[in-house]
Motif scaffolding. Structure first.
Motif, PDB file in Angstrom:
ATOM      1  N   ARG A   1      -5.915  -4.616   5.998  1.00 41.13           N
ATOM      2  CA  ARG A   1      -4.544  -4.577   7.247  1.00 41.13           C
ATOM      3  C   ARG A   1      -3.273  -5.543   6.510  1.00 41.13           C
ATOM      4  NH1 ARG A   1      -9.904  -8.320   7.934  1.00 41.13           N
ATOM      5  NH2 ARG A   1      -9.222  -9.362   6.167  1.00 41.13           N
ATOM      6  N   GLY A   2      -3.030  -5.503   5.263  1.00 39.03           N
ATOM      7  CA  GLY A   2      -1.817  -5.918   5.249  1.00 39.03           C
ATOM      8  C   GLY A   2      -1.763  -7.279   4.606  1.00 39.03           C
ATOM      9  N   LEU A   3      -1.188  -8.477   4.283  1.00 39.51           N
ATOM     10  CA  LEU A   3      -0.655  -9.228   3.829  1.00 39.51           C
ATOM     11  C   LEU A   3      -0.819 -10.695   4.376  1.00 39.51           C
ATOM     12  CD1 LEU A   3       0.684 -10.845   0.993  1.00 39.51           C
ATOM     13  CD2 LEU A   3       2.627 -10.663   1.827  1.00 39.51           C
ATOM     14  N   THR A   4      -2.068 -10.877   4.295  1.00 42.63           N
ATOM     15  CA  THR A   4      -2.438 -12.551   4.644  1.00 42.63           C
ATOM     16  C   THR A   4      -2.079 -13.259   3.552  1.00 42.63           C
ATOM     17  OG1 THR A   4      -3.901 -10.994   5.532  1.00 42.63           O
ATOM     18  CG2 THR A   4      -3.913 -13.223   6.353  1.00 42.63           C
TER      19      THR A   4
ATOM     20  N   ASP B   1       2.597  -1.809   9.654  1.00 46.01           N
ATOM     21  CA  ASP B   1       2.956  -1.678   9.843  1.00 46.01           C
ATOM     22  C   ASP B   1       4.409  -2.235  10.592  1.00 46.01           C
ATOM     23  OD1 ASP B   1       2.715  -3.223  11.717  1.00 46.01           O
ATOM     24  OD2 ASP B   1       1.550  -2.122  13.531  1.00 46.01           O
ATOM     25  N   ARG B   2       4.394  -3.334  10.025  1.00 47.42           N
ATOM     26  CA  ARG B   2       5.403  -3.713   9.499  1.00 47.42           C
ATOM     27  C   ARG B   2       6.212  -4.140   9.028  1.00 47.42           C
ATOM     28  NH1 ARG B   2       7.313  -9.679  11.163  1.00 47.42           N
ATOM     29  NH2 ARG B   2       8.548  -8.310  11.044  1.00 47.42           N
ATOM     30  N   ILE B   3       5.225  -3.512   7.469  1.00 48.27           N
ATOM     31  CA  ILE B   3       5.727  -3.363   6.000  1.00 48.27           C
ATOM     32  C   ILE B   3       6.927  -2.681   5.733  1.00 48.27           C
ATOM     33  CG2 ILE B   3       4.618  -3.489   3.510  1.00 48.27           C
ATOM     34  CD1 ILE B   3       2.992  -5.054   4.741  1.00 48.27           C
ATOM     35  N   LYS B   4       7.907  -2.236   5.218  1.00 45.42           N
ATOM     36  CA  LYS B   4       9.446  -0.933   4.437  1.00 45.42           C
ATOM     37  C   LYS B   4       8.919  -1.029   3.284  1.00 45.42           C
ATOM     38  CE  LYS B   4      13.402  -0.805   6.572  1.00 45.42           C
ATOM     39  NZ  LYS B   4      14.107  -1.434   6.105  1.00 45.42           N
ATOM     40  N   GLN B   5       8.478  -2.209   2.604  1.00 45.68           N
ATOM     41  CA  GLN B   5       8.385  -2.315   0.730  1.00 45.68           C
ATOM     42  C   GLN B   5       8.043  -2.885   0.441  1.00 45.68           C
ATOM     43  OE1 GLN B   5      11.733  -1.736  -1.381  1.00 45.68           O
ATOM     44  NE2 GLN B   5      10.935   0.802  -1.864  1.00 45.68           N
ATOM     45  N   ALA B   6       7.244  -3.538  -0.551  1.00 48.91           N
ATOM     46  CA  ALA B   6       6.762  -4.667  -1.501  1.00 48.91           C
ATOM     47  C   ALA B   6       7.311  -4.353  -2.729  1.00 48.91           C
ATOM     48  CB  ALA B   6       5.047  -4.994  -0.971  1.00 48.91           C
ATOM     49  N   THR B   7       7.938  -5.522  -3.146  1.00 45.58           N
ATOM     50  CA  THR B   7       7.857  -5.602  -4.649  1.00 45.58           C
ATOM     51  C   THR B   7       7.405  -7.105  -5.526  1.00 45.58           C
ATOM     52  OG1 THR B   7       9.667  -6.425  -4.440  1.00 45.58           O
ATOM     53  CG2 THR B   7       9.994  -3.816  -4.266  1.00 45.58           C
ATOM     54  N   GLY B   8       7.079  -6.406  -6.435  1.00 44.47           N
ATOM     55  CA  GLY B   8       6.752  -8.083  -7.752  1.00 44.47           C
ATOM     56  C   GLY B   8       7.382  -8.424  -7.851  1.00 44.47           C
TER      57      GLY B   8
ATOM     58  N   LEU C   1      -0.043  -3.391  -2.366  1.00 45.41           N
ATOM     59  CA  LEU C   1       0.320  -3.078  -0.370  1.00 45.41           C
ATOM     60  C   LEU C   1       1.590  -2.080  -0.067  1.00 45.41           C
ATOM     61  CD1 LEU C   1       0.152  -5.460   1.336  1.00 45.41           C
ATOM     62  CD2 LEU C   1       2.531  -6.271   0.987  1.00 45.41           C
ATOM     63  N   ASN C   2       2.106  -0.917  -1.057  1.00 44.61           N
ATOM     64  CA  ASN C   2       2.953  -0.067  -0.734  1.00 44.61           C
ATOM     65  C   ASN C   2       2.090   1.198  -0.795  1.00 44.61           C
ATOM     66  OD1 ASN C   2       5.501  -1.434  -1.486  1.00 44.61           O
ATOM     67  ND2 ASN C   2       5.185  -1.136  -3.792  1.00 44.61           N
ATOM     68  N   THR C   3       0.815   1.100  -1.808  1.00 43.75           N
ATOM     69  CA  THR C   3       0.140   1.985  -0.990  1.00 43.75           C
ATOM     70  C   THR C   3      -0.208   2.376   0.090  1.00 43.75           C
ATOM     71  OG1 THR C   3      -0.487   1.965  -3.316  1.00 43.75           O
ATOM     72  CG2 THR C   3      -2.388   3.471  -1.902  1.00 43.75           C
ATOM     73  N   TYR C   4      -1.330   1.510   0.727  1.00 46.52           N
ATOM     74  CA  TYR C   4      -1.345   0.963   1.977  1.00 46.52           C
ATOM     75  C   TYR C   4      -0.526   1.093   3.150  1.00 46.52           C
ATOM     76  CZ  TYR C   4      -6.836  -0.176   1.312  1.00 46.52           C
ATOM     77  OH  TYR C   4      -8.100  -0.332   0.961  1.00 46.52           O
ATOM     78  N   ALA C   5       0.457   1.219   2.950  1.00 46.46           N
ATOM     79  CA  ALA C   5       1.799   1.401   3.968  1.00 46.46           C
ATOM     80  C   ALA C   5       1.890   2.514   4.099  1.00 46.46           C
ATOM     81  CB  ALA C   5       3.068   0.012   3.513  1.00 46.46           C
TER      82      ALA C   5
END
Lengths: 338, 119
Positions: free
Chosen positions: A242-245, A263-270, A325-329
């Motif tokens: 469902r995203g990041l909570t 659907d609001r996530i373009k990219q995530a980094t750690g 998160l990237n995988t799911y996006a």
């Protein structure tokens, strides 16, 4: 000391800008509104017991040497606040957050407090006095006024946060988690903040103490503040389909601090996050380029949203979370794209 | 920590969840005292039934890796060590392999007993 607080008109002029301006215009306008409100409230509280005229100016010995009516005071204070508010508003140029902006906001806070404190003090000194010529200004009030102004400036500087940082250089691509189709994964981790826990407990304790002393409005405000701070003492960060909570760890999961859908996530980094340098402090931080729940410095997830803003949360093992998160996006995008 | 489940796999979902936690303890991602997500939350995350998650947690409790406390949820026990969790993983692998060979539970225990007697 001149008793004048000019917060009212300035505040209105500023908040007009703020309604269209960015978040920090609200912060910049806040002290002027707050000081005007305070002065008016103090006046209402003591209005019945004021002499006519009031002692409004004091010689170096503390003796009253200037007088005016309460009407004068209530005109002068808003006028001063209007003028100073307009000056700071013009200097700020609401459109762009510049390196000087936090300092200008701090200046606004200090100025508003520098106007408001003497105004309230003047009212209090005249409170219950029959003859204004007997009113004395204790000399130690001068340094106190200075400290109050400086403290307000420091508060403004803290609220405004650090100057904007340059956008991140491309941070080495975004990793993906190896997740075969059909497999579901969920990542979950808690991050706790002793700072928030201590702050919350102190606020709550102060609220109880105020209650014992019978200061019920203070109890209400302090308890409310504690209730706002304590949920941040321990926070659960979840990454799933469902995203990041981000939610308080110790409360029912229905209460959320923030959810970023896929659907609001373009990219995530750690990556490591520096709380003070990048976000200007701890807590839920709102910056020009984005926001973040920053409970400590160190490892954190930084999500670039489709609008270009970012949302960050500091938590251990952020690299795994970002990869998932990237995988799911990706999955969400490929489903949408057909 | 990362939970993974594959509904297409022959391994029960609860066991897959338990395996995720075991793996996280084994590689040090999760340490003693850490709280696992509430069963209901995790079920929502993975899209599985709450009872499935609880079955997985129950299993970890039986292995001594976590404690289940009313109101506090699932907490990784202090006695847990990565090595202990790895042992559990190894056992799970042994069982999976034996089952693939068509061995019954009795026969699997028998294999272990033979191994113990042989020393």
């Amino acid at each position: 000391m001149k008793g004048a607080s000019g917060v009212g008109v300035g505040a209105r002029a500023r908040s007009g800008l703020a309604s269209k301006g960015p978040w920090w215009a609200l912060i910049a306008a806040f002290p002027f509104v707050a000081v005007l409100t305070t002065v008016v409230l103090v006046y209402v509280a003591v209005a019945d017991r004021l002499p006519e005229p009031l002692a409004t100016h004091f010689a170096t010995g503390g003796r009253a040497d200037g007088y005016g009516t309460a009407q004068d005071l209530l005109t002068l204070v808003p006028a001063l606040l209007l003028i100073s508010g307009a000056v700071f508003g013009a200097l700020l140029q609401v459109r762009a957050f510049r390196p000087a902006t936090p300092w200008l906001i701090a200046g606004g806070f200090a100025t508003a407090a520098g106007i408001g404190y003497p105004s309230c003090l003047t009212l209090f000194l005249n409170d219950g006095v029959a003859d204004a010529s007997t009113v004395r200004l204790p000399l130690w009030q001068l340094p106190v006024a200075l400290v109050v102004a400086l403290a307000a400036g420091a508060l403004g500087r803290l609220l405004a946060g650090a100057p904007p940082r340059q956008p991140d250089p491309a941070s080495g691509g975004a990793p993906r988690l190896d997740l075969p189709a059909g497999t579901t994964a969920g990542w979950s981790h808690t991050v706790s903040s002793p700072l928030m826990a201590v702050l919350g407990v102190v606020l709550f304790g102060a609220g109880l103490a105020a209650g014992v002393l019978g200061a019920w409005p203070a109890t209400l405000i302090l308890t409310l503040a504690a209730a706002l701070v304590l949920p941040f003492a321990s926070v659960r960060v979840t990454v799933d389909r469902r995203g990041l909570t981000v939610a308080p760890a110790l409360l029912p999961s229905r209460l959320r601090i923030r959810r970023v859908p896929l659907d609001r996530i373009k990219q995530a980094t750690g990556r490591p996050i520096a709380a003070l340098a990048e976000y200007g402090g701890w807590g839920y931080r709102i910056r020009p380029g984005g926001s973040g729940l920053i409970l400590r410095s160190g490892d954190g997830i930084v999500v670039t949203l489709t609008g270009g803003r970012t949302f960050a949360v500091t938590v251990d093992d952020a690299a795994t979370a970002a990869a998932l998160l990237n995988t799911y996006a990706d999955r969400a995008r490929s489903q949408q794209g057909g | 920590m990362l939970f993974r489940v594959d509904p297409g796999s022959s391994v029960p979902l609860g066991d897959q969840i338990a395996a995720s936690v075991r793996g996280a303890i084994a590689d040090g991602t999760v340490s003693a005292g850490e709280r696992l997500p509430a069963a209901r939350e995790l079920a929502g995350s993975l899209g599985v039934n709450v009872h499935t998650v609880l079955r997985g947690y129950q299993r970890l409790k039986e292995e001594g890796l976590i404690e289940l406390r009313r109101g506090r949820g699932a907490v990784v026990t202090g006695a847990t060590s990565p090595a202990r969790a790895r042992l559990g993983e190894t056992a799970a692998r042994l069982i999976a392999e034996a089952r693939q060979l068509g061995l019954s539970d009795e026969e699997i225990v028998g294999v272990v007993r033979v191994g113990l007697n042989g020393r």
